[in-house]
Design an enzyme around this catalytic site. Sequence first.
Site, PDB file in Angstrom:
ATOM      1  N   CYS A 146       0.675  -1.321   0.176  1.00 29.18           N
ATOM      2  CA  CYS A 146      -0.014  -0.178  -0.009  1.00 29.18           C
ATOM      3  C   CYS A 146       0.755   1.085   0.041  1.00 29.18           C
ATOM      4  O   CYS A 146       1.093   2.067   0.736  1.00 29.18           O
ATOM      5  CB  CYS A 146      -0.475   0.083   0.452  1.00 29.18           C
ATOM      6  SG  CYS A 146      -2.414   0.811   0.634  1.00 29.18           S
ATOM      7  N   CYS A 205      -6.606   2.273  -4.345  1.00 25.99           N
ATOM      8  CA  CYS A 205      -5.985   2.974  -2.581  1.00 25.99           C
ATOM      9  C   CYS A 205      -6.655   3.957  -3.084  1.00 25.99           C
ATOM     10  O   CYS A 205      -6.929   4.791  -3.008  1.00 25.99           O
ATOM     11  CB  CYS A 205      -4.506   3.305  -3.050  1.00 25.99           C
ATOM     12  SG  CYS A 205      -3.685   3.530  -1.578  1.00 25.99           S
TER      13      CYS A 205
HETATM   14  C1  LIG Z   1      -1.027   0.251   7.509  1.00 28.13           C
HETATM   15  C2  LIG Z   1      -1.763  -0.327   5.788  1.00 28.13           C
HETATM   16  C3  LIG Z   1      -2.427   0.012   4.745  1.00 28.13           C
HETATM   17  C4  LIG Z   1      -2.813  -0.444   4.168  1.00 28.13           C
HETATM   18  N1  LIG Z   1      -3.658  -0.115   3.163  1.00 28.13           N
HETATM   19  C5  LIG Z   1      -4.554  -0.490   1.978  1.00 28.13           C
HETATM   20  C6  LIG Z   1      -5.636   0.011   1.569  1.00 28.13           C
HETATM   21  O1  LIG Z   1      -6.416   0.561   1.654  1.00 28.13           O
HETATM   22  N2  LIG Z   1      -6.047  -0.996  -0.120  1.00 28.13           N
HETATM   23  C7  LIG Z   1      -5.649  -1.764  -0.503  1.00 28.13           C
HETATM   24  O2  LIG Z   1      -6.051  -2.625  -1.396  1.00 28.13           O
HETATM   25  N3  LIG Z   1      -4.204  -2.510   0.474  1.00 28.13           N
HETATM   26  C8  LIG Z   1      -3.864  -2.196   1.310  1.00 28.13           C
HETATM   27  N4  LIG Z   1      -2.753  -2.703   2.329  1.00 28.13           N
HETATM   28  C9  LIG Z   1      -2.086  -3.519   1.530  1.00 28.13           C
HETATM   29  C10 LIG Z   1      -2.245  -4.901   1.687  1.00 28.13           C
HETATM   30  O3  LIG Z   1      -2.946  -5.385   2.712  1.00 28.13           O
HETATM   31  C11 LIG Z   1      -1.924  -5.749   1.042  1.00 28.13           C
HETATM   32  O4  LIG Z   1      -1.215  -5.702   0.120  1.00 28.13           O
HETATM   33  C12 LIG Z   1      -2.207  -7.144   1.279  1.00 28.13           C
HETATM   34  O5  LIG Z   1      -2.807  -7.844   2.054  1.00 28.13           O
HETATM   35  C13 LIG Z   1      -1.295  -8.252   0.525  1.00 28.13           C
HETATM   36  O6  LIG Z   1      -1.792  -9.858   1.072  1.00 28.13           O
HETATM   37  P1  LIG Z   1      -1.280 -11.326   0.498  1.00 28.13           P
HETATM   38  O7  LIG Z   1      -1.726 -12.408   0.537  1.00 28.13           O
HETATM   39  O8  LIG Z   1      -0.111 -10.711  -0.217  1.00 28.13           O
HETATM   40  O9  LIG Z   1      -0.158 -11.070   2.370  1.00 28.13           O
HETATM   41  P2  LIG Z   1      -0.601 -10.677   3.448  1.00 28.13           P
HETATM   42  O10 LIG Z   1      -2.224 -10.501   3.953  1.00 28.13           O
HETATM   43  O11 LIG Z   1       0.446  -9.944   4.195  1.00 28.13           O
HETATM   44  O12 LIG Z   1      -0.055 -12.325   3.799  1.00 28.13           O
HETATM   45  C14 LIG Z   1       0.682 -12.992   3.671  1.00 28.13           C
HETATM   46  C15 LIG Z   1       1.101 -13.898   4.446  1.00 28.13           C
HETATM   47  O13 LIG Z   1       2.139 -15.453   4.418  1.00 28.13           O
HETATM   48  C16 LIG Z   1       2.899 -15.291   5.584  1.00 28.13           C
HETATM   49  N5  LIG Z   1       3.672 -15.889   5.709  1.00 28.13           N
HETATM   50  C17 LIG Z   1       5.245 -15.002   5.949  1.00 28.13           C
HETATM   51  N6  LIG Z   1       5.708 -15.821   5.863  1.00 28.13           N
HETATM   52  C18 LIG Z   1       5.315 -17.347   5.108  1.00 28.13           C
HETATM   53  C19 LIG Z   1       6.304 -18.057   5.096  1.00 28.13           C
HETATM   54  N7  LIG Z   1       7.603 -18.514   5.273  1.00 28.13           N
HETATM   55  N8  LIG Z   1       5.577 -19.552   5.079  1.00 28.13           N
HETATM   56  C20 LIG Z   1       4.283 -19.226   5.020  1.00 28.13           C
HETATM   57  N9  LIG Z   1       3.914 -18.183   5.242  1.00 28.13           N
HETATM   58  C21 LIG Z   1       3.857 -17.323   5.579  1.00 28.13           C
HETATM   59  C22 LIG Z   1       1.889 -14.143   6.871  1.00 28.13           C
HETATM   60  O14 LIG Z   1       1.698 -15.046   7.829  1.00 28.13           O
HETATM   61  C23 LIG Z   1       1.150 -13.875   6.321  1.00 28.13           C
HETATM   62  O15 LIG Z   1      -0.546 -14.267   6.896  1.00 28.13           O
HETATM   63  C24 LIG Z   1      -2.391  -2.518   3.562  1.00 28.13           C
HETATM   64  C25 LIG Z   1      -1.285  -2.010   4.568  1.00 28.13           C
HETATM   65  C26 LIG Z   1      -0.899  -1.973   5.497  1.00 28.13           C
HETATM   66  C27 LIG Z   1       0.120  -2.257   6.516  1.00 28.13           C
END
Ligand SMILES: Cc1cc2nc3c(=O)[nH]c(=O)nc-3n(C[C@H](O)[C@H](O)[C@H](O)COP(=O)(O)OP(=O)(O)OC[C@H]3O[C@@H](n4cnc5c(N)ncnc54)[C@H](O)[C@@H]3O)c2cc1C
Length: 439
Positions: free
Chosen positions: A189, A368
């Site tokens: 984000c 966003c």
């Molecule tokens: C402050 C903030 C504000 C945000 N605002 C927005 C917004 O307004 N709109 C929007 O669309 N997005 C927003 N986001 C971004 C959004 O949260 C992320 O882009 C999204 O969660 C990405 O999804 P993901 O599945 O890639 O990663 P995540 O949701 O982070 O999940 C990754 C997972 O992998 C697991 N993991 C890590 N390493 C390992 C490993 N070695 N083995 C197994 N599991 C592992 C973790 O425990 C976690 O559960 C924001 C994020 C933050 C921090």
Amino acid sequence: MNFMLHLNTNFSRVSKRYFSTAKLNSAKHSCKVLVVGGGTGGCATAAKLSKVLKKNELIILEPSHNHYYQPLFTLVGGGISTLSDARKNTKDVLPKNAVWLQDKAAEFSPNSNSVVTEKGDVIQYDFLLVATGLQTDYDKIPGLVEALKGDTGVCSNYSDKYVETTYKSLQNFKEGNAIFTYPNTPVKCPGAPQKICYLTDHYLRKVGKRDKANVIYNTSLAVIFGVKKYADALWKVCEGRNINVNLRTNLIEIKPDKKEAIFQNLDKPHEVTTFQYSMLHVTPPMSTPPALRECRDLTNEAGFVDVDKLTLQSTKFANVFAIGDCSSSPNSKTAAAAAAQCQVIFKNLQAVMEAKPPTANYDGYASCPLVTGYNKCILAEFDYNLTPLETFPFSQDKEMHSMYFLKKTLMPPLYWNLMLNGLWNGPAMVRNLMHFKFN
Ligand SMILES: Cc1cc2nc3c(=O)[nH]c(=O)nc-3n(C[C@H](O)[C@H](O)[C@H](O)COP(=O)(O)OP(=O)(O)OC[C@H]3O[C@@H](n4cnc5c(N)ncnc54)[C@H](O)[C@@H]3O)c2cc1C
């Protein structure tokens, strides 16, 4: 690419070194699809897969008890929502029709279709979805971890561990510099580092302290936002609210005892400037988890899973896909992007399972909601070309109450009830309807 080469399920091909590192009581598992990471992208795609696979065919490897809706962290930092609003038990959000292994991937071996976990288990898969997200590297800024302990004025929305420090810092603010940072790495984000800056400005106006504050946004980037249409709108917001923006300015150290933050000019690296702070909101450097970065077969130079940006399939392994923040696809890393990606991956995975080529394409959609105050928001939506791809039939580069309502009230239930159940693929359908009706 030799597709069949990588669809081997035979345990004998698991490299011997895995067994040598495995602990004595380690187990062996096998499945049709392994999802590594049960966060936003992993959970949403697993929910879809769980509808077409049998329970023992789908394993989700996820270490955390807690699942956070991270987009709400901005509102938690602003004192609008609570951390518990953003949290659910992982066991309650992962699909029931899947096996959850509460463990972490420690080693990926795409050549032998296996993953070794931190506990030493070996998981053999036919197909792999990597969804590990980005980790936050607070320890990469000297002084930061120390500064985040206690009421020091240093805070960060980017972790469940620290997000509650932000509203405390806002409440404790008396006078001086309120500084907001954006690191010199890819971040999840990219709008969030400045959203909290606007909330702070608004908060300080509400409590009558704004004239005692110097609000500063120091970003490593060369632009305030990547999409010109919204960048123009955000510059106006900053000018109108007397927020000082310094581009190419990267936080490199904090001296909490002196309340000093040291920044480097990225265009003239020898030039460093020390800022006094009363409040300092830090967006930390971020990277993919070490287990992934170390697997150079899967990842690019920067440690992201190397995928075709349209099909989201690994460029080297036909049976591997990546979703969300850990993927090399050059979109803005957001939950909104993961929503659009999960349907593409679901379709392409199914095709590959039937030995057909993947044909579904991701257009780079990301959105966003740029919260610019306690009741205002600019909803940025765009694609790979940084061309606006707006859902609503009006220009979205304005601060609007309706977009704030969408962010605060509509998006959380949409996330928990639809996206995590595999029922939300982003707003493309709504956008088509809206534009068909009104254009
Ligand atoms: C402050 C903030 C504000 C945000 N605002 C927005 C917004 O307004 N709109 C929007 O669309 N997005 C927003 N986001 C971004 C959004 O949260 C992320 O882009 C999204 O969660 C990405 O999804 P993901 O599945 O890639 O990663 P995540 O949701 O982070 O999940 C990754 C997972 O992998 C697991 N993991 C890590 N390493 C390992 C490993 N070695 N083995 C197994 N599991 C592992 C973790 O425990 C976690 O559960 C924001 C994020 C933050 C921090």
